[in-house]
Design a protein around this motif. Structure first.
Motif, mmCIF file in Angstrom:
data_model
loop_
_atom_site.group_PDB
_atom_site.id
_atom_site.type_symbol
_atom_site.label_atom_id
_atom_site.label_comp_id
_atom_site.label_asym_id
_atom_site.label_seq_id
_atom_site.Cartn_x
_atom_site.Cartn_y
_atom_site.Cartn_z
ATOM 1 N N MET A 34 -7.773 9.218 7.758
ATOM 2 C CA MET A 34 -6.817 8.203 7.751
ATOM 3 C C MET A 34 -5.660 8.257 8.700
ATOM 4 S SD MET A 34 -4.935 6.940 4.355
ATOM 5 C CE MET A 34 -3.536 8.187 4.339
ATOM 6 N N LYS A 35 -5.167 9.638 8.780
ATOM 7 C CA LYS A 35 -4.174 9.904 9.665
ATOM 8 C C LYS A 35 -4.278 9.439 11.105
ATOM 9 C CE LYS A 35 -1.892 13.898 9.934
ATOM 10 N NZ LYS A 35 -1.888 15.149 9.985
ATOM 11 N N ASN A 36 -5.382 9.683 11.574
ATOM 12 C CA ASN A 36 -5.803 9.292 13.040
ATOM 13 C C ASN A 36 -5.737 7.574 13.230
ATOM 14 O OD1 ASN A 36 -5.842 11.979 13.895
ATOM 15 N ND2 ASN A 36 -8.268 11.970 13.599
ATOM 16 N N ILE A 37 -6.212 7.048 12.454
ATOM 17 C CA ILE A 37 -6.373 5.665 12.353
ATOM 18 C C ILE A 37 -4.932 5.050 12.176
ATOM 19 C CG2 ILE A 37 -7.131 3.429 11.275
ATOM 20 C CD1 ILE A 37 -9.641 5.317 10.471
ATOM 21 N N ILE A 38 -4.139 5.613 11.309
ATOM 22 C CA ILE A 38 -2.747 4.985 11.296
ATOM 23 C C ILE A 38 -2.027 4.983 12.627
ATOM 24 C CG2 ILE A 38 -0.557 5.335 10.373
ATOM 25 C CD1 ILE A 38 -2.207 6.018 7.458
ATOM 26 N N GLN A 39 -2.009 6.524 13.097
ATOM 27 C CA GLN A 39 -1.487 6.904 14.539
ATOM 28 C C GLN A 39 -2.083 5.891 15.536
ATOM 29 O OE1 GLN A 39 0.997 9.488 15.211
ATOM 30 N NE2 GLN A 39 1.051 7.564 16.630
ATOM 31 N N TRP A 40 -3.307 5.483 15.563
ATOM 32 C CA TRP A 40 -3.824 4.795 16.561
ATOM 33 C C TRP A 40 -3.474 3.175 16.511
ATOM 34 C CZ3 TRP A 40 -9.395 6.635 15.184
ATOM 35 C CH2 TRP A 40 -9.658 7.839 15.832
ATOM 36 N N CYS A 41 -3.129 2.880 15.474
ATOM 37 C CA CYS A 41 -2.535 1.654 15.159
ATOM 38 C C CYS A 41 -1.300 1.332 15.626
ATOM 39 C CB CYS A 41 -2.834 1.180 13.689
ATOM 40 S SG CYS A 41 -4.319 0.860 13.067
ATOM 41 N N LEU A 42 -0.315 2.618 15.266
ATOM 42 C CA LEU A 42 0.819 2.380 15.678
ATOM 43 C C LEU A 42 1.129 2.288 17.075
ATOM 44 C CD1 LEU A 42 2.466 4.897 12.957
ATOM 45 C CD2 LEU A 42 2.630 2.585 13.009
ATOM 46 N N ASP A 43 0.406 3.217 17.739
ATOM 47 C CA ASP A 43 0.283 3.442 19.091
ATOM 48 C C ASP A 43 -0.109 2.228 19.710
ATOM 49 O OD1 ASP A 43 0.884 6.205 18.952
ATOM 50 O OD2 ASP A 43 -1.253 6.659 19.400
ATOM 51 N N LEU A 44 -1.019 1.278 19.119
ATOM 52 C CA LEU A 44 -1.130 -0.058 19.891
ATOM 53 C C LEU A 44 -0.202 -1.148 19.183
ATOM 54 C CD1 LEU A 44 -5.224 0.345 19.090
ATOM 55 C CD2 LEU A 44 -4.039 0.193 21.248
ATOM 56 N N GLY A 45 0.769 -0.666 18.697
ATOM 57 C CA GLY A 45 1.618 -1.946 18.237
ATOM 58 C C GLY A 45 1.379 -2.413 16.852
ATOM 59 N N ILE A 46 0.419 -2.006 16.240
ATOM 60 C CA ILE A 46 0.240 -2.468 14.803
ATOM 61 C C ILE A 46 1.263 -1.841 13.931
ATOM 62 C CG2 ILE A 46 -1.346 -2.688 13.024
ATOM 63 C CD1 ILE A 46 -3.625 -2.737 15.298
ATOM 64 N N THR A 47 2.276 -2.624 13.342
ATOM 65 C CA THR A 47 3.267 -1.974 12.296
ATOM 66 C C THR A 47 3.130 -2.291 11.093
ATOM 67 O OG1 THR A 47 4.613 -4.028 12.598
ATOM 68 C CG2 THR A 47 4.837 -2.212 14.235
ATOM 69 N N TYR A 48 1.943 -3.178 10.434
ATOM 70 C CA TYR A 48 1.587 -3.160 9.040
ATOM 71 C C TYR A 48 0.308 -2.876 8.986
ATOM 72 C CZ TYR A 48 6.146 -5.603 8.734
ATOM 73 O OH TYR A 48 7.377 -5.874 8.779
ATOM 74 N N ILE A 49 -0.187 -1.635 8.158
ATOM 75 C CA ILE A 49 -1.379 -1.089 8.025
ATOM 76 C C ILE A 49 -1.649 -1.004 6.432
ATOM 77 C CG2 ILE A 49 -2.929 0.831 8.635
ATOM 78 C CD1 ILE A 49 -0.726 1.202 10.744
ATOM 79 N N SER A 50 -2.878 -1.467 5.702
ATOM 80 C CA SER A 50 -3.155 -0.947 4.643
ATOM 81 C C SER A 50 -4.262 -0.314 4.453
ATOM 82 C CB SER A 50 -3.014 -2.271 3.709
ATOM 83 O OG SER A 50 -1.837 -2.944 3.762
ATOM 84 N N VAL A 51 -4.559 0.368 3.421
ATOM 85 C CA VAL A 51 -5.804 1.145 3.375
ATOM 86 C C VAL A 51 -6.343 1.121 1.843
ATOM 87 C CG1 VAL A 51 -5.619 2.594 5.275
ATOM 88 C CG2 VAL A 51 -4.745 3.370 3.086
ATOM 89 N N TYR A 52 -7.389 0.947 1.493
ATOM 90 C CA TYR A 52 -7.966 0.823 0.036
ATOM 91 C C TYR A 52 -8.448 2.205 -0.275
ATOM 92 C CZ TYR A 52 -9.593 -2.125 -3.947
ATOM 93 O OH TYR A 52 -9.961 -2.735 -4.959
ATOM 94 N N ALA A 53 -7.548 2.923 -1.212
ATOM 95 C CA ALA A 53 -7.830 4.243 -1.607
ATOM 96 C C ALA A 53 -8.470 4.400 -2.869
ATOM 97 C CB ALA A 53 -6.501 5.066 -1.390
#
Length: 233
Positions: free
Chosen positions: A1-20
Protein backbone atom coordinates in the motif's frame (compact mmCIF):
# COMPACT_ATOMS: atom_id res chain seq x y z
CA UNK A 1 0.00 0.00 0.00
CA UNK A 2 2.79 2.43 0.89
CA UNK A 3 4.33 2.25 -2.58
CA UNK A 4 1.02 2.86 -4.32
CA UNK A 5 0.23 5.86 -2.15
CA UNK A 6 3.68 7.29 -2.86
CA UNK A 7 3.27 6.73 -6.62
CA UNK A 8 -0.13 8.46 -6.55
CA UNK A 9 1.27 11.45 -4.69
CA UNK A 10 4.21 11.65 -7.09
CA UNK A 11 1.72 11.72 -9.98
CA UNK A 12 -0.28 14.56 -8.41
CA UNK A 13 -3.18 12.49 -7.08
CA UNK A 14 -4.01 14.00 -3.72
CA UNK A 15 -7.08 12.00 -2.64
CA UNK A 16 -6.53 8.27 -2.26
CA UNK A 17 -8.80 5.66 -0.68
CA UNK A 18 -8.14 1.99 0.00
CA UNK A 19 -10.62 -0.65 1.13
CA UNK A 20 -8.96 -2.36 4.06
CA UNK A 21 -11.73 -4.29 5.80
CA UNK A 22 -15.40 -4.72 4.99
CA UNK A 23 -18.10 -5.02 7.63
CA UNK A 24 -19.10 -8.21 5.83
CA UNK A 25 -15.74 -9.70 6.79
CA UNK A 26 -16.86 -9.88 10.41
CA UNK A 27 -18.93 -12.86 9.26
CA UNK A 28 -15.76 -14.90 8.71
CA UNK A 29 -14.64 -17.47 11.31
CA UNK A 30 -13.81 -15.72 14.58
CA UNK A 31 -10.25 -17.02 14.62
CA UNK A 32 -9.65 -15.49 11.18
CA UNK A 33 -11.24 -12.18 12.20
CA UNK A 34 -9.13 -12.02 15.36
CA UNK A 35 -5.98 -12.61 13.31
CA UNK A 36 -6.93 -9.87 10.86
CA UNK A 37 -7.64 -7.45 13.71
CA UNK A 38 -4.21 -8.11 15.22
CA UNK A 39 -2.58 -7.56 11.85
CA UNK A 40 -4.54 -4.36 11.24
CA UNK A 41 -3.50 -2.97 14.62
CA UNK A 42 0.10 -3.77 13.80
CA UNK A 43 -0.13 -2.08 10.39
CA UNK A 44 -1.73 1.04 11.88
CA UNK A 45 1.09 1.32 14.40
CA UNK A 46 3.75 0.77 11.74
CA UNK A 47 2.22 3.46 9.53
CA UNK A 48 2.06 5.88 12.46
CA UNK A 49 5.82 5.63 13.03
CA UNK A 50 6.91 5.22 9.40
CA UNK A 51 9.29 8.03 8.44
CA UNK A 52 8.48 7.74 4.73
CA UNK A 53 4.77 8.05 5.44
CA UNK A 54 5.40 11.21 7.44
CA UNK A 55 6.92 12.74 4.31
CA UNK A 56 3.62 12.28 2.43
CA UNK A 57 2.23 15.33 4.26
CA UNK A 58 -1.10 13.55 4.04
CA UNK A 59 -3.93 13.41 6.53
CA UNK A 60 -4.60 9.73 7.11
CA UNK A 61 -8.22 8.95 7.94
CA UNK A 62 -9.57 5.59 9.04
CA UNK A 63 -13.21 5.76 7.99
CA UNK A 64 -16.07 3.37 8.65
CA UNK A 65 -18.11 2.14 11.58
CA UNK A 66 -15.23 1.67 13.98
CA UNK A 67 -17.63 0.98 16.84
CA UNK A 68 -17.81 -2.58 15.48
CA UNK A 69 -14.04 -3.00 15.75
CA UNK A 70 -12.21 -4.09 18.92
CA UNK A 71 -11.16 -1.27 21.29
CA UNK A 72 -7.50 -1.86 20.44
CA UNK A 73 -8.22 -1.17 16.77
CA UNK A 74 -10.18 1.95 17.64
CA UNK A 75 -7.29 3.27 19.73
CA UNK A 76 -4.70 2.42 17.06
CA UNK A 77 -6.81 4.12 14.38
CA UNK A 78 -7.19 7.25 16.50
CA UNK A 79 -3.45 7.39 17.18
CA UNK A 80 -2.75 7.06 13.46
CA UNK A 81 -5.18 9.82 12.51
CA UNK A 82 -4.00 12.14 15.27
CA UNK A 83 -0.37 11.51 14.40
CA UNK A 84 -0.93 12.39 10.74
CA UNK A 85 -2.61 15.65 11.74
CA UNK A 86 0.33 16.53 13.97
CA UNK A 87 2.84 16.16 11.14
CA UNK A 88 2.13 19.72 10.01
CA UNK A 89 0.25 21.20 7.04
CA UNK A 90 -1.15 18.51 4.77
CA UNK A 91 -1.44 18.46 0.98
CA UNK A 92 -3.27 15.15 0.53
CA UNK A 93 -5.85 12.84 2.11
CA UNK A 94 -5.49 9.07 2.46
CA UNK A 95 -8.70 7.28 3.45
CA UNK A 96 -8.33 3.79 4.89
CA UNK A 97 -11.82 2.29 4.73
CA UNK A 98 -11.98 -0.06 7.69
CA UNK A 99 -15.06 -1.72 9.16
CA UNK A 100 -16.75 -0.14 6.16
CA UNK A 101 -19.47 -0.71 3.59
CA UNK A 102 -21.08 1.93 1.45
CA UNK A 103 -24.51 0.72 2.57
CA UNK A 104 -23.69 1.39 6.23
CA UNK A 105 -22.11 4.72 5.30
CA UNK A 106 -25.26 5.85 3.49
CA UNK A 107 -27.48 4.69 6.34
CA UNK A 108 -25.35 6.64 8.80
CA UNK A 109 -25.38 9.72 6.56
CA UNK A 110 -29.16 9.59 6.13
CA UNK A 111 -29.63 9.38 9.89
CA UNK A 112 -27.43 12.45 10.28
CA UNK A 113 -29.43 14.33 7.62
CA UNK A 114 -32.72 13.51 9.34
CA UNK A 115 -31.32 14.62 12.67
CA UNK A 116 -30.04 17.89 11.21
CA UNK A 117 -33.39 18.67 9.57
CA UNK A 118 -35.66 17.82 12.46
CA UNK A 119 -36.87 14.74 14.27
CA UNK A 120 -38.83 12.89 13.12
CA UNK A 121 -37.75 13.18 9.48
CA UNK A 122 -40.86 13.99 7.44
CA UNK A 123 -41.42 13.89 3.69
CA UNK A 124 -42.12 17.63 3.54
CA UNK A 125 -38.52 18.22 4.59
CA UNK A 126 -37.29 16.23 1.63
CA UNK A 127 -38.97 18.15 -1.19
CA UNK A 128 -35.78 19.76 -2.51
CA UNK A 129 -33.81 16.75 -3.71
CA UNK A 130 -30.73 18.81 -4.59
CA UNK A 131 -30.43 20.20 -1.09
CA UNK A 132 -30.90 16.77 0.43
CA UNK A 133 -28.32 15.25 -1.93
CA UNK A 134 -25.78 17.90 -0.94
CA UNK A 135 -26.53 17.38 2.73
CA UNK A 136 -26.19 13.63 2.34
CA UNK A 137 -22.84 13.95 0.58
CA UNK A 138 -21.57 16.20 3.35
CA UNK A 139 -22.53 13.59 5.95
CA UNK A 140 -20.55 10.77 4.34
CA UNK A 141 -17.39 9.53 6.04
CA UNK A 142 -15.48 10.96 3.04
CA UNK A 143 -17.27 14.29 3.40
CA UNK A 144 -14.36 16.63 2.65
CA UNK A 145 -13.16 14.69 -0.39
CA UNK A 146 -14.20 15.32 -4.02
CA UNK A 147 -16.14 12.67 -5.96
CA UNK A 148 -14.20 9.65 -7.15
CA UNK A 149 -12.58 9.94 -10.60
CA UNK A 150 -11.04 6.48 -10.88
CA UNK A 151 -11.88 3.28 -9.03
CA UNK A 152 -9.53 0.32 -9.45
CA UNK A 153 -10.61 -3.23 -8.71
CA UNK A 154 -7.94 -5.92 -8.64
CA UNK A 155 -8.02 -9.73 -8.50
CA UNK A 156 -10.05 -10.12 -11.68
CA UNK A 157 -13.31 -9.36 -9.88
CA UNK A 158 -15.83 -7.14 -11.65
CA UNK A 159 -17.95 -5.98 -8.75
CA UNK A 160 -17.76 -3.05 -6.37
CA UNK A 161 -18.20 -4.98 -3.12
CA UNK A 162 -20.21 -2.16 -1.52
CA UNK A 163 -17.37 0.35 -1.84
CA UNK A 164 -17.91 4.13 -2.20
CA UNK A 165 -21.07 3.65 -4.26
CA UNK A 166 -22.40 7.21 -3.92
CA UNK A 167 -19.00 8.83 -4.45
CA UNK A 168 -18.28 6.76 -7.60
CA UNK A 169 -21.37 7.70 -9.61
CA UNK A 170 -19.24 9.29 -12.37
CA UNK A 171 -16.02 7.36 -11.81
CA UNK A 172 -14.22 5.22 -14.34
CA UNK A 173 -14.24 1.61 -13.13
CA UNK A 174 -10.99 -0.12 -14.00
CA UNK A 175 -10.68 -3.88 -13.60
CA UNK A 176 -7.23 -5.41 -13.09
CA UNK A 177 -6.78 -9.20 -13.31
CA UNK A 178 -3.70 -9.22 -11.07
CA UNK A 179 -3.94 -9.92 -7.37
CA UNK A 180 -3.51 -7.01 -4.98
CA UNK A 181 0.05 -7.90 -3.86
CA UNK A 182 1.08 -7.95 -7.54
CA UNK A 183 -0.34 -4.52 -8.31
CA UNK A 184 2.58 -2.31 -9.34
CA UNK A 185 3.52 0.93 -11.00
CA UNK A 186 2.79 -0.35 -14.53
CA UNK A 187 -0.71 -1.40 -13.47
CA UNK A 188 -1.31 2.03 -11.96
CA UNK A 189 -0.15 3.79 -15.12
CA UNK A 190 -2.41 1.57 -17.23
CA UNK A 191 -5.38 2.53 -15.08
CA UNK A 192 -4.51 6.24 -15.30
CA UNK A 193 -4.15 6.08 -19.08
CA UNK A 194 -7.57 4.46 -19.28
CA UNK A 195 -8.92 7.31 -17.20
CA UNK A 196 -7.27 9.89 -19.47
CA UNK A 197 -8.97 8.36 -22.51
CA UNK A 198 -12.32 8.47 -20.76
CA UNK A 199 -11.82 11.88 -19.15
CA UNK A 200 -13.65 14.01 -21.77
CA UNK A 201 -16.82 11.93 -21.44
CA UNK A 202 -16.54 11.75 -17.66
CA UNK A 203 -15.97 15.49 -17.49
CA UNK A 204 -19.13 16.11 -19.52
CA UNK A 205 -21.13 13.96 -17.11
CA UNK A 206 -19.67 15.78 -14.15
CA UNK A 207 -20.52 19.16 -15.66
CA UNK A 208 -24.10 18.06 -16.22
CA UNK A 209 -24.39 17.16 -12.56
CA UNK A 210 -22.33 20.15 -11.41
CA UNK A 211 -19.79 17.77 -9.92
CA UNK A 212 -16.88 19.50 -11.65
CA UNK A 213 -13.28 18.57 -12.26
CA UNK A 214 -11.48 16.98 -15.20
CA UNK A 215 -8.32 16.18 -13.29
CA UNK A 216 -7.98 12.79 -11.68
CA UNK A 217 -7.82 14.09 -8.13
CA UNK A 218 -8.99 10.99 -6.41
CA UNK A 219 -8.16 7.34 -6.88
CA UNK A 220 -9.74 4.49 -5.01
CA UNK A 221 -8.55 0.92 -4.98
CA UNK A 222 -10.34 -2.28 -4.20
CA UNK A 223 -9.43 -5.94 -4.20
CA UNK A 224 -11.17 -9.21 -3.50
CA UNK A 225 -11.23 -10.37 0.08
CA UNK A 226 -9.77 -8.60 3.07
CA UNK A 227 -6.91 -6.22 3.23
CA UNK A 228 -4.98 -7.61 6.07
CA UNK A 229 -1.75 -6.23 4.71
CA UNK A 230 -3.35 -2.95 3.79
CA UNK A 231 -6.10 -2.51 1.27
CA UNK A 232 -9.17 -3.96 -0.29
CA UNK A 233 -11.06 -2.79 -3.11
Amino acid sequence: MKNIIQWCLDLGITYISVYAFSIDNYKRPQEEVDSLMELAEQKFEELLHDEDAKKWRAEVRVIGDLSRAPPAIQRAAERLMQGSRENGPTKAVVNICFSYTSTEELQHAMQQVCTSIEQPCRSDHLENSNIIADMLYNMLYSQDCPPVDLLIRTSGEQRLSDFLLWQSSNALLHWEPCLWPEFGYVHLLRALMAWQRAAPHLHALQQQQQMGGAVAQQIHMTQAGTAAAAVVG
